[in-house]
Scaffold this active site. Structure first.
Site, PDB file in Angstrom:
ATOM      1  CG  HIS A  23     -10.727-140.527  -0.541  1.00 52.25           C
ATOM      2  ND1 HIS A  23     -10.138-139.293  -0.529  1.00 52.25           N
ATOM      3  CD2 HIS A  23     -11.173-140.716  -1.793  1.00 52.25           C
ATOM      4  CE1 HIS A  23     -10.230-138.761  -1.720  1.00 52.25           C
ATOM      5  NE2 HIS A  23     -10.847-139.597  -2.525  1.00 52.25           N
ATOM      6  CD  GLU A  77      -9.565-133.975  -9.200  1.00 53.23           C
ATOM      7  OE1 GLU A  77     -10.536-133.441  -8.663  1.00 53.23           O
ATOM      8  OE2 GLU A  77      -8.424-133.966  -8.742  1.00 53.23           O
ATOM      9  CE  LYS A 101     -11.052-143.443  -5.299  1.00 53.24           C
ATOM     10  NZ  LYS A 101     -12.451-143.204  -5.645  1.00 53.24           N
ATOM     11  CE  LYS A 138      -7.998-130.083  -8.487  1.00 50.33           C
ATOM     12  NZ  LYS A 138      -8.873-131.008  -7.782  1.00 50.33           N
ATOM     13  CE  LYS A 187      -6.304-134.300   0.180  1.00 49.61           C
ATOM     14  NZ  LYS A 187      -6.398-134.448  -1.253  1.00 49.61           N
ATOM     15  CG  ASP A 197      -5.273-131.253  -3.471  1.00 54.40           C
ATOM     16  OD1 ASP A 197      -5.591-131.334  -2.275  1.00 54.40           O
ATOM     17  OD2 ASP A 197      -6.089-131.326  -4.412  1.00 54.40           O
ATOM     18  CG  HIS A 228      -5.090-138.951  -3.337  1.00 49.89           C
ATOM     19  ND1 HIS A 228      -5.467-139.410  -2.107  1.00 49.89           N
ATOM     20  CD2 HIS A 228      -5.765-137.792  -3.508  1.00 49.89           C
ATOM     21  CE1 HIS A 228      -6.320-138.564  -1.560  1.00 49.89           C
ATOM     22  NE2 HIS A 228      -6.518-137.574  -2.391  1.00 49.89           N
ATOM     23  NE  ARG A 278     -17.449-122.693  14.193  1.00 51.48           N
ATOM     24  CZ  ARG A 278     -16.760-122.094  13.251  1.00 51.48           C
ATOM     25  NH1 ARG A 278     -15.776-121.304  13.576  1.00 51.48           N
ATOM     26  NH2 ARG A 278     -17.038-122.261  11.982  1.00 51.48           N
TER      27      ARG A 278
END
Ligand code: NAP
Length: 480
Positions: free
Chosen positions: A175, A213, A179, A328, A145, A232, A237, A51
């Site tokens: 993604h 994570e 891998k 997380k 995604k 998520d 995944h 933009r």
């Protein structure tokens, strides 16, 4: 072993969201590395679109700032790379800039449109590309995604894209599929005669898939709070990892043959009982706030951790559960698939402690590679004792002078240019995954279920441990 780079045909790549975070961190550096590797040359063009009003030179200066180089030779290559790039300011939902884009793409060159923008732009951009004749019958469109937040929204996105492009032109990115180890999982299973005869419920006791994570959701709490770990991570995944682990051998390594087999796995999943799910939210800890603070919502019931037991109801996997776990603020950042083989049917070493048996660990991060845990005789005198020994293959070590694993985005972008959809999700696959996930999410929404608090830097809530203990099993330690 020498790394082989197969150059792709010249292309025009139009990158929407060219100034965004994903483009900056992954897409631009990835494209540069492919250029340096010789996978494409100066006959290709890359058009950055977003933009902001910028001219070509200002945008190229930005690229020089964000793409890392370490040697003078690489700096020279970067100058040549940015010369292939131009920039157009476009309003994705308006008229500004589209005529300029139509004039810039070259008539005889393959075109790919990468939509690294929010999903509410997918439909408007696809329509403008079609209506203005910028997309041709051979063009490809790549979307990031998240692909929907439930079945209904995924169907709506699919309908918008399919209104303008054929399914064979649409590349939905996950993604994880790019891998190295994920593809190696297929090579391991289908290019060796060693594992596949054992790859079933008769020999595999259970499977654990973990994507942990260490970071919190700080900085993206508001976005994350509308999503949670299930949407998520699990629906996309972890589901992909489950599919590749559980699927039947495709008749050939071709996009639809592979994706047909993955869809069959999703369709074979049993509904998950709420009692087979553990949901958690991290507390505040040393040096950081709690999930509720990061989400900016003191009443949030969104999970930052989820673990669950999943059954694949087919001949191959009956009675071999798959345990999925992601979250997380955990002890370490690690992604792996651990395949637990059954113990030998009869132990000939009575009275001797037996280590935990054979476990094949396929690591996606960090240190992509595989480890096979075996039982051997404890070396040395003193009679027969058993101990564990690991056969380790860390790709960075074993492939030292050949191909260092590419970043997933590099591989996937080049697959788009080559027109290979094998590592991308098909529309029906995404919908099947949502059809499985939706009732699970509705289950806890109806009960207004409150996630259990867990300490940061740990392994998740106690309920996750109980889920395993109840079945007489244990999670592999995170970061082991
Ligand atoms: P971002 O940093 O917010 O960037 C958004 C991009 O969209 C910017 O380039 C912005 O241009 C452009 N844009 C916004 N409104 C526009 C409009 N009306 N017309 C044209 N361009 C417009 O987003 P991001 O983090 O890069 O994420 C992009 C996509 O990738 C999203 O779908 C996200 O879910 C997905 N994704 C991101 C990550 C990640 O790590 N960031 C990981 C996985 C998936 P201006 O800068 O000029 O406003």
């Amino acid at each position: 072993m020498v790394a082989r780079v197969i150059p792709v045909n010249p292309f025009d790549l139009v990158l929407f969201g060219a100034t965004g975070d994903l483009a900056k961190r992954k897409i631009w550096p990835g494209l540069f590395r492919r250029y340096v590797a010789g996978q494409f040359d100066d006959s290709s063009r890359i058009l950055g679109v977003s933009r902001s009003e910028l001219d070509d030179d200002a945008f190229r200066d930005r690229l020089r700032d964000i793409i890392p180089t370490s040697t003078t030779a690489e700096k020279d290559q970067l100058d040549r790379f940015v010369a292939l790039v131009s920039y157009i300011a476009i309003d994705a939902k308006g008229d500004r800039g589209w005529d300029a884009l139509a004039k810039t793409v070259r008539p005889e060159t393959e075109r790919a449109f990468y939509l690294s923008v929010a999903p509410n732009f997918f439909g408007p951009i696809a329509r403008r590309l079609r209506d203005r004749g910028i997309a041709t019958e051979t063009s490809r469109i790549v979307v990031e995604k998240p692909f929907g937040h439930d079945l209904e929204s995924a169907k709506a996105l699919n309908a918008e894209l399919r209104d303008c492009f054929e399914e064979h032109q649409i590349y939905r990115i996950d993604h994880y599929l790019g891998k190295e180890t994920v593809q190696n999982l297929m090579a391991l299973r289908f290019a060796n005669s060693l594992f596949e005869p054992l790859w079933n419920a008769s020999h595999i006791e259970h499977v654990q898939i973990t994507v942990a994570e260490s970071l919190s959701v700080e900085g993206r709490g508001e976005y994350y709070d509308n999503s949670g770990a299930m949407r998520d991570m699990v629906q996309n995944h972890l589901m992909q990892l489950l599919c590749l682990t559980a699927m039947e051998p495709p008749s050939k390594f071709q996009p639809n043959a592979v994706r047909d087999e993955k869809v069959k796995v999703i369709e074979a999943l049993e509904p998950v009982q709420q009692s087979d799910i553990a949901r958690g939210q991290y507390r505040s800890g040393t040096g950081h706030d709690s999930y509720l603070d990061h989400a900016g919502n003191p009443d949030s019931r969104t999970e930052s951790f989820i673990a669950m037991k999943v059954n694949v109801a087919n001949w191959r996997w009956a009675k071999t559960p798959f345990y999925l776990r992601t979250g997380k603020c955990l002890r370490a950042r690690t992604s792996e698939i651990a395949v637990y083989f059954r113990n030998p049917p009869h132990m000939i070493f009575p009275g001797i402690d037996t280590p935990s048996g054979n476990v094949l660990v396929i690591r996606l991060q960090p240190d992509e590679g595989m480890t096979l845990h075996t039982t051997i005789k404890d070396p040395g005198p003193g009679g027969m004792r058993l101990t564990e020994a690991s056969l380790d293959m860390t790709f960075a070590d074993s492939l030292a002078d050949s191909a260092q694993p590419q970043d997933a985005y590099e591989r996937l972008i080049m697959d788009v240019i080559r027109g290979d959809q094998t590592l991308f999700m098909r529309g029906d696959e995404v919908e099947a995954a949502w059809a499985w996930a939706d009732p699970i999410i509705q289950g806890w929404q109806e009960r207004n279920h409150k996630p259990q608090a867990y300490d940061s830097g740990g392994s998740g809530p106690d309920d996750a441990l109980l889920l395993m203990h109840r079945d007489g099993r244990r999670w592999r330690p995170i970061g082991a």
